[in-house]
Design an enzyme around this catalytic site. Structure first.
Site, PDB file in Angstrom:
ATOM      1  N   ALA A 119       3.056  -0.829   4.915  1.00 11.23           N
ATOM      2  CA  ALA A 119       2.564  -0.838   6.299  1.00 11.23           C
ATOM      3  C   ALA A 119       2.031  -2.210   6.715  1.00 11.23           C
ATOM      4  CB  ALA A 119       1.481   0.218   6.455  1.00 11.23           C
ATOM      5  N   ARG A 134      13.000   4.420  12.665  1.00  7.54           N
ATOM      6  CA  ARG A 134      11.744   5.179  12.635  1.00  7.54           C
ATOM      7  C   ARG A 134      10.890   4.853  13.870  1.00  7.54           C
ATOM      8  NH1 ARG A 134       9.198   4.951   6.763  1.00  7.54           N
ATOM      9  NH2 ARG A 134       8.051   6.714   7.678  1.00  7.54           N
ATOM     10  N   ARG A 191       5.410  12.027  -3.411  1.00  7.17           N
ATOM     11  CA  ARG A 191       5.269  12.616  -2.072  1.00  7.17           C
ATOM     12  C   ARG A 191       6.431  12.108  -1.211  1.00  7.17           C
ATOM     13  NH1 ARG A 191       1.219  14.262  -4.113  1.00  7.17           N
ATOM     14  NH2 ARG A 191      -0.953  14.367  -3.457  1.00  7.17           N
ATOM     15  N   GLU A 220      12.595  -9.521   1.622  1.00  7.32           N
ATOM     16  CA  GLU A 220      11.782  -8.378   2.070  1.00  7.32           C
ATOM     17  C   GLU A 220      12.605  -7.099   1.921  1.00  7.32           C
ATOM     18  OE1 GLU A 220      10.735  -8.771   6.201  1.00  7.32           O
ATOM     19  OE2 GLU A 220       9.675  -6.840   6.255  1.00  7.32           O
ATOM     20  N   TYR A 262      11.420   8.573   0.976  1.00  6.83           N
ATOM     21  CA  TYR A 262      11.356   7.469   0.015  1.00  6.83           C
ATOM     22  C   TYR A 262      12.079   7.737  -1.316  1.00  6.83           C
ATOM     23  CZ  TYR A 262       7.892   5.851   3.372  1.00  6.83           C
ATOM     24  OH  TYR A 262       7.262   5.454   4.524  1.00  6.83           O
ATOM     25  N   PRO A 291       0.792  -1.228   0.000  1.00  4.06           N
ATOM     26  CA  PRO A 291       0.000   0.000   0.000  1.00  4.06           C
ATOM     27  C   PRO A 291       0.828   1.283   0.000  1.00  4.06           C
ATOM     28  CG  PRO A 291      -0.159  -1.136   2.119  1.00  4.06           C
ATOM     29  CD  PRO A 291       0.508  -2.077   1.153  1.00  4.06           C
ATOM     30  N   ASN A 292       0.342   2.210  -0.800  1.00  2.41           N
ATOM     31  CA  ASN A 292       0.863   3.578  -0.923  1.00  2.41           C
ATOM     32  C   ASN A 292       2.160   3.673  -1.709  1.00  2.41           C
ATOM     33  OD1 ASN A 292      -1.265   4.890   0.573  1.00  2.41           O
ATOM     34  ND2 ASN A 292      -0.408   3.882   2.378  1.00  2.41           N
ATOM     35  N   HIS A 307      12.637  -2.831   2.466  1.00  2.00           N
ATOM     36  CA  HIS A 307      12.081  -1.551   2.916  1.00  2.00           C
ATOM     37  C   HIS A 307      13.000  -0.453   2.433  1.00  2.00           C
ATOM     38  CE1 HIS A 307       9.043  -3.438   5.311  1.00  2.00           C
ATOM     39  NE2 HIS A 307       9.964  -4.284   5.724  1.00  2.00           N
ATOM     40  N   ASN A 311       7.972  -5.650  -0.846  1.00  2.00           N
ATOM     41  CA  ASN A 311       7.904  -4.536   0.105  1.00  2.00           C
ATOM     42  C   ASN A 311       6.439  -4.464   0.523  1.00  2.00           C
ATOM     43  OD1 ASN A 311       7.734  -2.207   1.568  1.00  2.00           O
ATOM     44  ND2 ASN A 311       8.990  -0.990   0.149  1.00  2.00           N
TER      45      ASN A 311
HETATM   46  O1  CA2 Z   1      10.393   1.888   3.986  1.00  2.00           O
HETATM   47  C1  CA2 Z   1       9.551   1.217   3.380  1.00  2.00           C
HETATM   48  O2  CA2 Z   1       9.719   0.779   2.242  1.00  2.00           O
HETATM   49  C2  CA2 Z   1       8.185   0.976   4.018  1.00  2.00           C
HETATM   50  O3  CA2 Z   1       7.785  -0.360   3.723  1.00  2.00           O
HETATM   51  C3  CA2 Z   1       7.231   1.969   3.390  1.00  2.00           C
HETATM   52  C4  CA2 Z   1       5.833   1.969   4.013  1.00  2.00           C
HETATM   53  C5  CA2 Z   1       5.917   2.070   5.535  1.00  2.00           C
HETATM   54  O4  CA2 Z   1       4.617   1.946   6.090  1.00  2.00           O
HETATM   55  C6  CA2 Z   1       6.825   1.015   6.127  1.00  2.00           C
HETATM   56  O5  CA2 Z   1       6.891   1.204   7.525  1.00  2.00           O
HETATM   57  C7  CA2 Z   1       8.221   1.121   5.540  1.00  2.00           C
HETATM   58  C8  CA2 Z   1       5.011   3.157   3.513  1.00  2.00           C
HETATM   59  C9  CA2 Z   1       4.984   3.308   2.042  1.00  2.00           C
HETATM   60  C10 CA2 Z   1       4.395   4.641   1.741  1.00  2.00           C
HETATM   61  O6  CA2 Z   1       4.939   5.075   0.536  1.00  2.00           O
HETATM   62  C11 CA2 Z   1       4.778   6.373   0.213  1.00  2.00           C
HETATM   63  C12 CA2 Z   1       5.542   6.830  -0.838  1.00  2.00           C
HETATM   64  C13 CA2 Z   1       5.444   8.132  -1.212  1.00  2.00           C
HETATM   65  C14 CA2 Z   1       4.568   8.988  -0.557  1.00  2.00           C
HETATM   66  C15 CA2 Z   1       3.803   8.517   0.487  1.00  2.00           C
HETATM   67  C16 CA2 Z   1       3.901   7.188   0.872  1.00  2.00           C
END
Ligand code: CA2
Length: 145
Positions: free
Chosen positions: A78, A108, A19, A99, A24, A11-12, A101, A75
């Site tokens: 969340a 974090r 963003r 996996e 990221y 997700p996301n 991240h 990946n």
């Molecule tokens: O660090 C990572 O790759 C995460 O898996 C990313 C997840 C986060 O919930 C994990 O704790 C760590 C969130 C991905 C959200 O991605 C976005 C990318 C751009 C803008 C907003 C969110």
């Protein structure tokens, strides 16, 4: 026939590059998928890539990988921190699981420090930015290439 690798993003992650670049990075998901596909070709792997914002859809993709893919790069976003369903699906997959991240989840918030998926993963890469996906593929090449 070339061994297939499945790249799964949760997700996301479709928002990558659009963003929060300070966390990221600037690369989009399309950039990452193209980079992993190029590297997969170099290693002689086929690549199938999916992203979903829905837990059940990710579970379905992991089921698809059974019998068709030799490895999964995931990946779980969340869902890493919440999803027993994704862990159970990965436990039913017999191939290699790496996996990834993008951020260092251990640097974090405390709720990101635990990942259900890590108890199944053959390798975990965190905090290496989007390069982590390339490292994952290199590891897969070492293990099954
Ligand atoms: O660090 C990572 O790759 C995460 O898996 C990313 C997840 C986060 O919930 C994990 O704790 C760590 C969130 C991905 C959200 O991605 C976005 C990318 C751009 C803008 C907003 C969110």
């Amino acid at each position: 026939m070339a061994k297939q690798v499945m790249l799964l993003n949760g997700p996301n992650l479709n928002l990558l590059g659009k963003r929060q670049p300070e966390i990221y990075g600037h690369e989009t998901l399309a950039d990452i998928e193209a980079m992993v596909a190029r590297l997969a070709e170099e290693f002689g792997f086929g690549l199938v890539a999916h992203q979903s914002n829905h837990e059940g859809v990710l579970v379905d993709h992991i089921h698809e990988a059974r019998g068709s893919s030799a490895a999964i790069i995931i990946n779980p976003g969340a869902y890493s921190h919440t999803s027993v369903a994704i862990l159970d699906a990965l436990n039913a997959f017999e191939g290699v699981v790496i996996e990834v991240h993008i951020s260092n989840i251990h640097k974090r918030e405390a709720f990101r420090h635990h990942s259900y998926v890590s108890s199944r993963a053959d390798g975990v890469i965190a905090g290496c930015g989007t390069e982590g996906y390339a490292f994952a593929l290199r590891r897969i090449a070492t293990l099954i290439g």
